[in-house]
Design an enzyme around this catalytic site. Structure first.
Site, short mmCIF file in Angstrom:
data_model
loop_
_atom_site.label_atom_id
_atom_site.label_comp_id
_atom_site.label_asym_id
_atom_site.label_seq_id
_atom_site.Cartn_x
_atom_site.Cartn_y
_atom_site.Cartn_z
CD1 TRP A 108 -2.17 -2.11 2.02
CD2 TRP A 108 -2.60 -0.92 0.20
NE1 TRP A 108 -3.14 -3.31 1.32
CE2 TRP A 108 -3.89 -2.22 0.11
CE3 TRP A 108 -3.43 -0.11 -1.14
CZ2 TRP A 108 -4.66 -2.93 -0.42
CZ3 TRP A 108 -4.54 -0.61 -2.31
CH2 TRP A 108 -5.26 -2.23 -1.31
CG ASP A 175 -2.66 3.61 4.84
OD1 ASP A 175 -4.28 3.46 5.25
OD2 ASP A 175 -2.66 3.33 3.31
CE LYS A 199 -8.65 -2.99 4.77
NZ LYS A 199 -7.75 -2.14 3.36
C1 LIG Z 1 -7.28 -2.01 2.38
C2 LIG Z 1 -6.03 -0.93 2.69
C3 LIG Z 1 -6.17 0.32 1.53
C4 LIG Z 1 -7.17 0.54 0.55
O1 LIG Z 1 -8.49 0.77 0.68
P1 LIG Z 1 -9.91 1.29 -0.03
O2 LIG Z 1 -10.28 1.70 0.55
O3 LIG Z 1 -9.51 -0.04 -0.77
O4 LIG Z 1 -8.90 2.43 -1.51
C5 LIG Z 1 -4.70 1.35 1.31
N1 LIG Z 1 -3.86 1.41 2.55
C6 LIG Z 1 -4.27 0.10 3.68
C7 LIG Z 1 -2.79 0.04 4.40
C8 LIG Z 1 -4.91 -0.98 3.37
O5 LIG Z 1 -5.37 -1.64 4.14
#
Ligand SMILES: *Cc1c(COP(=O)(O)O)cnc(C)c1O
Length: 363
Positions: A108, A175, A199
């Site tokens: 990511w 993030d 999540k």
């Molecule tokens: C799932 C995830 C993303 C992507 O998320 P989307 O909502 O599908 O764009 C980005 N960064 C991390 C750390 C993730 O676990």
């Protein structure tokens, strides 16, 4: 209600969208039929109604309370998933001729770097690509003139987690999609935090963004209205129609989290689950965890079996016993168990018992 289908017992280890508390599903279902005794479905109310304004207000207040955010931090619910933040962050914070520092510690983060390069210079201060991102780089320097430093607190795919954060005077951008609200930390240290909801916070379709006012308004480029954090701050996340239902599911999950004991309690539960799983993996040579011990994630646990045949067999055993979402990401292979806040300890107990039995049969 009579039904011809028995509800299957499943253990949901999905990496996202993922398990949420049962009571959240029940309350969300009810709200689809009749929201707060209004006679209307949550899906048919206007977002400018008092009914929804109260949802938005309470959700934001709960985020502030649960994360113990100070008044300089704004709380936004935005569209587009975490992937939109990969470019919205540099668009708002990075001038063409300036540079931003990034830590490359997983799939990511790599995507975030790619997007940032569209807007300015990117200085990758460290990378763990050399070993397929199975560890968190340490001991790197961060240039003091960078506009911000971007990191990923938990690497959902590779199963690593940052357990310490670098000391730096430049704004920290994180993030936190896959470990937000799962462990205690000083969230006020960060100038910008983003997380896709699917999540640990709620249903897919909305992003939580926490942003400190003092970093905004410094880029020279004109910003499209919908991409400008300041516009969302000024309009209370109601610049246009918000993802009403997704925000509502966030509210329900935040309420659950608060009355369950808050982040501290989540941290305890997550530690119990992940310790049980890692202890089991470490005690059974058949299974091989892929991440360096000190960097293991309490949210996403990744391991392999060094025989493709036995991997297939164990996967079949998992399936037979109601394990869902246990197959590893295609880039790593093997297995991944995601242990988000709402996953009960019992699911990990069932999984580890299957591992013990399997190892005994094949040991
Ligand atoms: C799932 C995830 C993303 C992507 O998320 P989307 O909502 O599908 O764009 C980005 N960064 C991390 C750390 C993730 O676990």
């Amino acid at each position: 209600m009579a039904t011809t289908h028995e509800t299957k017992v499943v253990h949901n280890f999905n990496s996202g969208p993922s398990v949420l508390p049962r009571e959240v599903f029940e309350q969300a279902s009810h709200a689809i039929l009749d929201f707060n005794h209004s006679g209307l479905s949550i899906l048919e109310i206007g977002h400018r109604t008092t009914l929804f304004q109260e949802v938005m207000d309470e959700a934001r207040a709960l985020v502030r309370e649960i994360m113990q955010l100070d008044s300089d931090h704004e709380i936004l619910f935005l569209h587009g998933g975490a992937s939109t933040q990969f470019f919205q962050v540099p668009m708002n914070l990075l001038n063409d001729n300036a540079r931003a520092a990034y830590l490359d510690c997983g799939t990511w983060g790599t995507k975030a770097i790619k997007e940032a390069k569209i807007f300015g210079q990117v200085d990758v201060v460290a990378s763990s690509k050399d070993r397929n991102y199975c560890y968190i780089p340490k001991g790197y320097g961060i240039p003091g003139d960078a506009s911000y430093f971007h990191l990923t607190t938990n690497n959902t795919i590779e199963g690593t987690q940052m357990h310490a954060f670098p000391d730096t005077a430049i704004p920290l951008v994180a993030d936190m999609s896959s470990d937000i609200l799962s462990r205690s930390m000083d969230f006020n240290r960060f100038s910008l935090i983003y997380a896709g909801a699917q999540k640990n916070i709620g249903a897919a379709g909305v992003n939580l963004v926490v942003v400190k006012n003092d970093i905004l308004g410094k880029v020279k480029r004109p910003l499209p209205t919908m991409m400008d954090y300041r516009q969302h701050v000024q309009n209370g996340s109601m610049l246009n129609t918000p993802p009403v239902f997704s925000v509502y599911v966030c509210l329900l999950t935040l309420r659950w989290l608060k009355h369950s004991g808050g982040i501290r309690e989540m941290e305890k539960r997550n530690a119990r689950k992940s310790e049980l799983l890692y202890d089991t993996l470490d005690s059974l040579p058949l299974f091989r965890p892929t991440v360096d011990k000190e960097d293991r994630s309490s949210m996403n646990v990744v391991w392999v079996i060094d025989s493709p045949e036995l991997e297939r067999e164990f996967l079949a055993v998992c399936k037979e016993n109601g394990m869902v979402g246990i197959r590893g990401h295609r880039s790593v292979g093997g297995f991944r168990a995601s242990l988000y806040n709402a996953l009960p300890l019992e699911s990990v107990e069932v999984l580890t018992q299957l591992m013990q039995d399997f190892a005994q049969r094949h040991g």
